[in-house]
Structure formats: structure tokens, C-alpha cells
Write an enzyme that holds these catalytic residues in place. Structure first.
Site, short mmCIF file in Angstrom:
data_model
loop_
_atom_site.label_atom_id
_atom_site.label_comp_id
_atom_site.label_asym_id
_atom_site.label_seq_id
_atom_site.Cartn_x
_atom_site.Cartn_y
_atom_site.Cartn_z
N ARG A 143 0.86 -1.19 0.08
CA ARG A 143 -0.06 0.12 -0.04
C ARG A 143 0.96 1.02 0.27
NH1 ARG A 143 -4.33 -1.74 4.80
NH2 ARG A 143 -5.22 -3.87 3.72
N ASP A 147 1.91 5.02 -0.28
CA ASP A 147 1.34 6.19 0.11
C ASP A 147 0.83 7.37 -0.94
OD1 ASP A 147 1.31 5.48 2.94
OD2 ASP A 147 3.30 6.56 3.33
N ARG A 199 11.20 6.10 4.17
CA ARG A 199 11.34 7.48 4.10
C ARG A 199 12.04 8.01 5.34
NH1 ARG A 199 5.58 9.32 2.60
NH2 ARG A 199 6.33 11.36 3.01
#
Length: 264
Positions: A49, A51, A196
Site C-alpha cells: 500500500r 502512500d 522515508r
């Protein structure tokens, strides 16, 4: 029948993978297009999934249908109904026990960072950016601490819904060519914002704010508040999902403009 499909997409302007009320997600667009081709409602399950703003060159998904269509309909037909930034690369029938998410052995993400005093223009929205010089050797040394099974709570977002923060990071590779740095990560699974957040910490080390061993200290601390801020989504790509050979899934065509063949 159950089909697996390979999907690539540019995350700019989309609200991520997972379906949202707005309908402006990769899953929403795929389900609408597949439902149009099959003349029945289709639900799609993805391997990961991503972002809002995150891209994919090699996302894998599956769906089930009772409609009989040539395999080309699930590629060219579906693509004719999708936005330009989303494209099915291949479609193939799979056994009933295949699951795009749970059958995956590992996932690979790449973060593309433009390291230059002036922000990027040509690849705006496709790369991250940092303006100060970065030390590649220090970042590579720090990255070695990440390999293996760890509690990655220090790199996990507050919104993460995973039951456990423990993940096994199989490899981390950092390469550079000109003004671009590539950060490649392969793991059995990833936490929300994990890549990230790690990149943000490696950049802090690369610019000299912390020594390489800071990464090991963060892992031991298990405290997100001690780590660097989350890096922007624009530079992140899902660029590989690995499955057992018995599924015989097709290979993805080369699509990454940042697939550097040489560097330091």
C-alpha cells in the site's frame, strides 16, 4: 478465475494505492477499469500500500472474475480506461491460492535523491531533494547497521497499523552518479514511512550532523522522536516484489529512469 497483474504508476496527483472516498487512488482507478472490461464489480488486492505521492515501477496485484476475456483485454483494454499515470504491464492467470500480498517473499523500494544546491526541475515530483553535500561512505557505513531482523520502532510512523515493529531488512545499497543518490532497500515487509524515515536519518549522517553509529543507537532506542524527520514521498518507488518461482509471474520491463548502471 484469478489473475495477477503487474502495474506501474506515477504517484503525483494520486492519493496513494488504497481506496479512498475521493476515488483518486490507484486501487480505485484499477477497479473501475477492470469492472468496465469484465462487466462485473472487481476488487483488487495489491502487494503493498504505497502512500500519496509514492510511485511504483513494479507493483503486483490480483483480482478474481467470472468473465471470460482474452489476456490482452486485461492489459490493453484496461489501460485504455486508466489515467495516463497508471498502466498495467502484464496479466496472467494464477492458482486460486495465490495472494499478491501474502504470497510475496520480499519487497524492494528505491529512494531517488537529487543532491544539489538548486532544486530539481526536470524531475520535479519524481525525486527527493537535499541541498547540502552528502558523504557516501558515511551513509554506507551507517546502512550496514540496518541489515538483519530489528525492531524498527524508531523509523515507524505514528499512524502505522502493523501489529509488530519487527522486520527483516535483507539488503541496503546506496549508489551515486553525478547529483543523484539511489537508496535501495529489500525486506520481508516494511512499516509505514519506514523507508522515508531511514533515508532522512541517513541524510543527517551524510551531511555530518551525526556519526554512522547513530543508526545503531536509534534502533536500540526504539523511539521515533529521536530520529530525523520523514523525507518527502516524491522520491520513493516500489520497484520490486519477489515471489516463489512456482507462481511463474512475468518479468517487468525496465522503466526506471534512475536505474544507474555505473557510479561510485
Amino acid at each position: 478465475m484469478k489473475f495477477a497483474i503487474g502495474v506501474s504508476y506515477c504517484g503525483a496527483g494520486l492519493e496513494g494505492w488504497q481506496s479512498q472516498p475521493s476515488g483518486n487512488t490507484v486501487q480505485d482507478h484499477l477497479e473501475l477499469a477492470l469492472s468496465e472490461i469484465s462487466s462485473e464489480r472487481i476488487a483488487v488486492t495489491g502487494a503493498g500500500r504505497t502512500d500519496t505521492g509514492v510511485h511504483a515501477s513494479a507493483q503486483v496485484a490480483h483480482f478474481e472474475t467470472s468473465a471470460e476475456r482474452p489476456e490482452s483485454a486485461w492489459v490493453r483494454g484496461v489501460n485504455s480506461l486508466l489515467p495516463n499515470g497508471i498502466a498495467v504491464q502484464w496479466a496472467t492467470p494464477v492458482a486460486g491460492d495465490f495472494h499478491a500480498r501474502y504470497s510475496a517473499v520480499s519487497r524492494s523500494y528505491r529512494y531517488v535523491l537529487y543532491n544539489h544546491a538548486v532544486r530539481p526541475a526536470l524531475f520535479a515530483g519524481r525525486t527527493g531533494w537535499f541541498h547540502l553535500p552528502l558523504d557516501l561512505k558515511k551513509m554506507r557505513k551507517a546502512a550496514g547497521c540496518l541489515i538483519g531482523e530489528h525492531d524498527f520502532s524508531s523509523f515507524r510512523s505514528a499512524e502505522c497499523q502493523a501489529k509488530s515493529p519487527v522486520r527483516t531488512l535483507e539488503s541496503v545499497e546506496i549508489r551515486a552518479s553525478g547529483a543523484y543518490f539511489l537508496f535501495d532497500f529489500t525486506a520481508n515487509a516494511f512499516l509505514h514511512h519506514m523507508v522515508r524515515n531511514i533515508v532522512g536519518c541517513l541524510v543527517y549522517i551524510g551531511k555530518g550532523r551525526h556519526p554512522p553509529q547513530w543508526i545503531a543507537e536509534l534502533i536500540a532506542a526504539r523511539d521515533r522522536r529521536l530520529a530525523a524527520p520523514t523525507f518527502p514521498a516524491e522520491g520513493l518507488y516500489l520497484f520490486g516484489v519477489r515471489y516463489d518461482a512456482r507462481w511463474s509471474l512475468p518479468a517487468f520491463p525496465p522503466m526506471m529512469p534512475f536505474d544507474l548502471k555505473s557510479g561510485r
